[in-house]
Design a protein around this motif. Structure first.
Motif, PDB file in Angstrom:
ATOM      1  N   GLU A   8       0.833  -1.198   0.000  1.00 27.95           N
ATOM      2  CA  GLU A   8       0.000   0.000   0.000  1.00 27.95           C
ATOM      3  C   GLU A   8       0.872   1.254   0.000  1.00 27.95           C
ATOM      4  O   GLU A   8       0.585   2.212  -0.711  1.00 27.95           O
ATOM      5  CB  GLU A   8      -0.945  -0.024   1.209  1.00 27.95           C
ATOM      6  CG  GLU A   8      -1.990   1.049   1.203  1.00 27.95           C
ATOM      7  CD  GLU A   8      -2.978   0.985   0.047  1.00 27.95           C
ATOM      8  OE1 GLU A   8      -3.824   1.889  -0.014  1.00 27.95           O
ATOM      9  OE2 GLU A   8      -2.922   0.076  -0.799  1.00 27.95           O
ATOM     10  N   ARG A  11       2.118   1.679  -3.442  1.00 32.79           N
ATOM     11  CA  ARG A  11       1.035   2.123  -4.329  1.00 32.79           C
ATOM     12  C   ARG A  11       0.856   3.634  -4.222  1.00 32.79           C
ATOM     13  O   ARG A  11       0.642   4.322  -5.221  1.00 32.79           O
ATOM     14  CB  ARG A  11      -0.286   1.435  -3.969  1.00 32.79           C
ATOM     15  CG  ARG A  11      -1.459   1.875  -4.860  1.00 32.79           C
ATOM     16  CD  ARG A  11      -2.796   1.339  -4.357  1.00 32.79           C
ATOM     17  NE  ARG A  11      -3.211   1.910  -3.098  1.00 32.79           N
ATOM     18  CZ  ARG A  11      -3.816   3.109  -2.958  1.00 32.79           C
ATOM     19  NH1 ARG A  11      -4.070   3.860  -4.013  1.00 32.79           N
ATOM     20  NH2 ARG A  11      -4.165   3.548  -1.757  1.00 32.79           N
ATOM     21  N   ASP A  53      -5.304   2.353   2.305  1.00 31.27           N
ATOM     22  CA  ASP A  53      -6.529   1.559   2.345  1.00 31.27           C
ATOM     23  C   ASP A  53      -6.360   0.585   3.510  1.00 31.27           C
ATOM     24  O   ASP A  53      -5.702  -0.448   3.392  1.00 31.27           O
ATOM     25  CB  ASP A  53      -6.708   0.811   1.029  1.00 31.27           C
ATOM     26  CG  ASP A  53      -7.942  -0.073   0.976  1.00 31.27           C
ATOM     27  OD1 ASP A  53      -8.562  -0.331   2.034  1.00 31.27           O
ATOM     28  OD2 ASP A  53      -8.280  -0.517  -0.129  1.00 31.27           O
ATOM     29  N   PHE A  56      -7.281  -3.040   3.132  1.00 27.69           N
ATOM     30  CA  PHE A  56      -6.259  -3.806   2.423  1.00 27.69           C
ATOM     31  C   PHE A  56      -5.070  -4.109   3.331  1.00 27.69           C
ATOM     32  O   PHE A  56      -4.557  -5.223   3.336  1.00 27.69           O
ATOM     33  CB  PHE A  56      -5.788  -3.064   1.165  1.00 27.69           C
ATOM     34  CG  PHE A  56      -4.717  -3.799   0.420  1.00 27.69           C
ATOM     35  CD1 PHE A  56      -5.023  -4.914  -0.333  1.00 27.69           C
ATOM     36  CD2 PHE A  56      -3.398  -3.384   0.493  1.00 27.69           C
ATOM     37  CE1 PHE A  56      -4.035  -5.617  -1.003  1.00 27.69           C
ATOM     38  CE2 PHE A  56      -2.400  -4.068  -0.175  1.00 27.69           C
ATOM     39  CZ  PHE A  56      -2.713  -5.194  -0.933  1.00 27.69           C
ATOM     40  N   ARG A  62      -8.980  -5.142  -1.107  1.00 29.10           N
ATOM     41  CA  ARG A  62      -9.160  -3.717  -1.375  1.00 29.10           C
ATOM     42  C   ARG A  62     -10.578  -3.269  -1.034  1.00 29.10           C
ATOM     43  O   ARG A  62     -11.550  -3.975  -1.284  1.00 29.10           O
ATOM     44  CB  ARG A  62      -8.905  -3.402  -2.850  1.00 29.10           C
ATOM     45  CG  ARG A  62      -7.470  -3.602  -3.231  1.00 29.10           C
ATOM     46  CD  ARG A  62      -6.754  -2.292  -3.314  1.00 29.10           C
ATOM     47  NE  ARG A  62      -5.349  -2.527  -3.603  1.00 29.10           N
ATOM     48  CZ  ARG A  62      -4.370  -1.973  -2.920  1.00 29.10           C
ATOM     49  NH1 ARG A  62      -4.626  -1.145  -1.947  1.00 29.10           N
ATOM     50  NH2 ARG A  62      -3.127  -2.225  -3.230  1.00 29.10           N
TER      51      ARG A  62
END
Length: 124
Positions: A8, A11, A53, A56, A62
């Motif tokens: 994450e 990301r 998130d 997640f 997700r």
């Protein structure tokens, strides 16, 4: 859970040291979290504010995202930044977008440049 935290973070395009600074934890603590140690709930909340998130991070699944609402937030933020000629780091932008998205989706109100200006003043 740890590898999900790292995924994450990547990301979001944020370095581990940026996250550590934003949520006020030491390097060894954060490294343990990315290795799979449990993350305290107060720190999960802070990670959420950075745009993580949390569903997640905790489950590997997700959360559903209203892509149109998120796109609106990003588009309006970009316009306001362009108009004001201000520079924000990726972490600052992520924080602003997280707050705007939450406001947009929870209150079922539209995000306006005025609301974004208010949030921009908060991170200045």
């Amino acid at each position: 859970m740890g590898s999900f935290l790292q995924q994450e973070r990547k990301r979001l395009g944020i370095t581990a040291s940026e996250v550590q600074k934003c949520i006020d934890v030491g390097r060894s603590t954060y490294t343990r979290w990315e290795s799979g140690n449990p993350i305290p709930s107060d720190k999960l909340k802070e990670l959420s504010k950075l745009g993580f998130d949390i569903n997640f991070v905790v489950t590997g699944i997700r959360s559903s995202i209203d892509e149109n609402a998120l796109a609106d937030c990003v588009e309006i933020l970009e316009e306001v930044i362009s108009e004001t000629k201000r520079h924000f780091s990726a972490v600052q932008k992520a924080k602003i977008i997280a707050v705007l998205y939450e406001e947009y989706t929870e209150d079922a109100q539209s995000i306006t440049p005025e609301k974004i200006q208010r949030h921009l003043r908060l991170v200045s």
